[in-house]
Design a protein around this motif. Structure first.
Motif, PDB file in Angstrom:
ATOM      1  N   SER A 102       7.589  14.407  -6.559  1.00  0.00           N
ATOM      2  CA  SER A 102       7.394  15.051  -5.168  1.00  0.00           C
ATOM      3  C   SER A 102       8.458  15.985  -4.619  1.00  0.00           C
ATOM      4  O   SER A 102       9.501  15.958  -4.884  1.00  0.00           O
ATOM      5  CB  SER A 102       7.413  14.039  -4.233  1.00  0.00           C
ATOM      6  OG  SER A 102       6.183  12.971  -4.472  1.00  0.00           O
ATOM      7  N   ILE A 120       3.822  11.101  -9.933  1.00  0.00           N
ATOM      8  CA  ILE A 120       3.630  11.704  -8.676  1.00  0.00           C
ATOM      9  C   ILE A 120       4.137  13.142  -8.649  1.00  0.00           C
ATOM     10  O   ILE A 120       5.220  13.361  -8.891  1.00  0.00           O
ATOM     11  CB  ILE A 120       3.744  10.942  -7.317  1.00  0.00           C
ATOM     12  CG1 ILE A 120       3.431   9.511  -7.354  1.00  0.00           C
ATOM     13  CG2 ILE A 120       3.722  11.617  -6.054  1.00  0.00           C
ATOM     14  CD1 ILE A 120       4.108   8.564  -6.493  1.00  0.00           C
ATOM     15  N   THR A 122       3.374  15.359  -6.001  1.00  0.00           N
ATOM     16  CA  THR A 122       2.964  15.698  -4.601  1.00  0.00           C
ATOM     17  C   THR A 122       3.782  17.169  -4.012  1.00  0.00           C
ATOM     18  O   THR A 122       5.055  16.513  -3.916  1.00  0.00           O
ATOM     19  CB  THR A 122       2.909  14.688  -3.573  1.00  0.00           C
ATOM     20  OG1 THR A 122       2.050  13.809  -3.908  1.00  0.00           O
ATOM     21  CG2 THR A 122       2.687  15.030  -2.220  1.00  0.00           C
ATOM     22  N   ASP A 140      -1.084  11.935  -9.508  1.00  0.00           N
ATOM     23  CA  ASP A 140      -1.184  12.409  -8.225  1.00  0.00           C
ATOM     24  C   ASP A 140      -0.799  13.865  -8.135  1.00  0.00           C
ATOM     25  O   ASP A 140       0.520  14.122  -8.193  1.00  0.00           O
ATOM     26  CB  ASP A 140      -0.815  11.576  -7.025  1.00  0.00           C
ATOM     27  CG  ASP A 140      -1.177  12.028  -5.768  1.00  0.00           C
ATOM     28  OD1 ASP A 140      -1.588  13.230  -5.521  1.00  0.00           O
ATOM     29  OD2 ASP A 140      -0.799  11.406  -4.590  1.00  0.00           O
ATOM     30  N   THR A 167      -0.023   6.234  -4.277  1.00  0.00           N
ATOM     31  CA  THR A 167      -0.611   6.984  -3.163  1.00  0.00           C
ATOM     32  C   THR A 167      -1.985   6.816  -2.650  1.00  0.00           C
ATOM     33  O   THR A 167      -2.632   7.105  -1.577  1.00  0.00           O
ATOM     34  CB  THR A 167      -0.405   8.418  -3.500  1.00  0.00           C
ATOM     35  OG1 THR A 167      -1.139   8.939  -4.555  1.00  0.00           O
ATOM     36  CG2 THR A 167       1.244   8.929  -3.678  1.00  0.00           C
TER      37      THR A 167
END
Length: 179
Positions: A102, A120, A122, A140, A167
């Motif tokens: 992220s 992830i 993000t 994600d 998430t």
């Protein structure tokens, strides 16, 4: 080009690389270290090579791992790489299951053949990043930035499915891909 060597490109799309042999005598080789300069190899006296290293469930928030070699069976599963910089990293055939990238800069990275299950990304910058043959199930990609060409290639990945266990985001939709 009349016998001239072709330029070296760091575009995440190069098919084959010739890597130097792993220095197995270096007992400090498998340690996560951030660069002090902004380009990992620029602040190191030698290539930052983490091939075959097992560095699972580590904290590497904000680390600069630009131009690092993170491939060939290396395992970073569960490591926290939030806000880390991976520009031009070589991360093929490695394990990044459950890794959190992220808010990171993950541009021009080759994840070809790697496992990124539940990863992830993000709000990550991912232009020029390749996932050819990678397993991205349950990943994600919410609010990540990637170019149209990179996104189209990612949308063709058959493992782009599922829902991220942390998430709750649906993988395919988070990557901006249709049903």
């Amino acid at each position: 080009l009349g016998g001239l060597a072709t330029p070296a490109l760091a575009d995440g799309q190069t098919e084959k690389f010739n890597l130097p042999p792993i220095d197995k005598e270096d007992r400090t080789r498998c340690v996560l270290q951030s660069s002090a300069m902004g380009q990992a190899n620029g602040a190191r006296s030698k290539l930052y090579d983490l091939r075959e290293c097992v560095l699972t469930n580590k904290q590497a928030v904000g680390f600069d791992l630009a131009a690092a070699i993170l491939s060939d069976g290396a395992d970073f599963s569960g490591t926290n790489f939030q806000e880390a910089i991976f520009s031009k990293a070589y991360a093929r055939n490695a394990k990044f299951d459950g890794v959190d990238f992220s808010n990171g800069v993950v541009d021009r990275v080759s994840f070809d053949g790697s496992s990124l299950k539940g990863a992830i990304f993000t709000n990550a910058v991912m232009s020029g990043t390749s996932f050819e043959g990678a397993n991205v199930e349950n990943a994600d990609f919410t609010d990540s930035f990637m170019g149209d060409f990179d996104q189209r290639k990612l949308c063709k990945n058959p493992t782009l499915k599922g829902e991220n266990p942390k998430t709750g985001q649906p993988t395919r939709a988070s990557a901006g891909c249709g049903p």
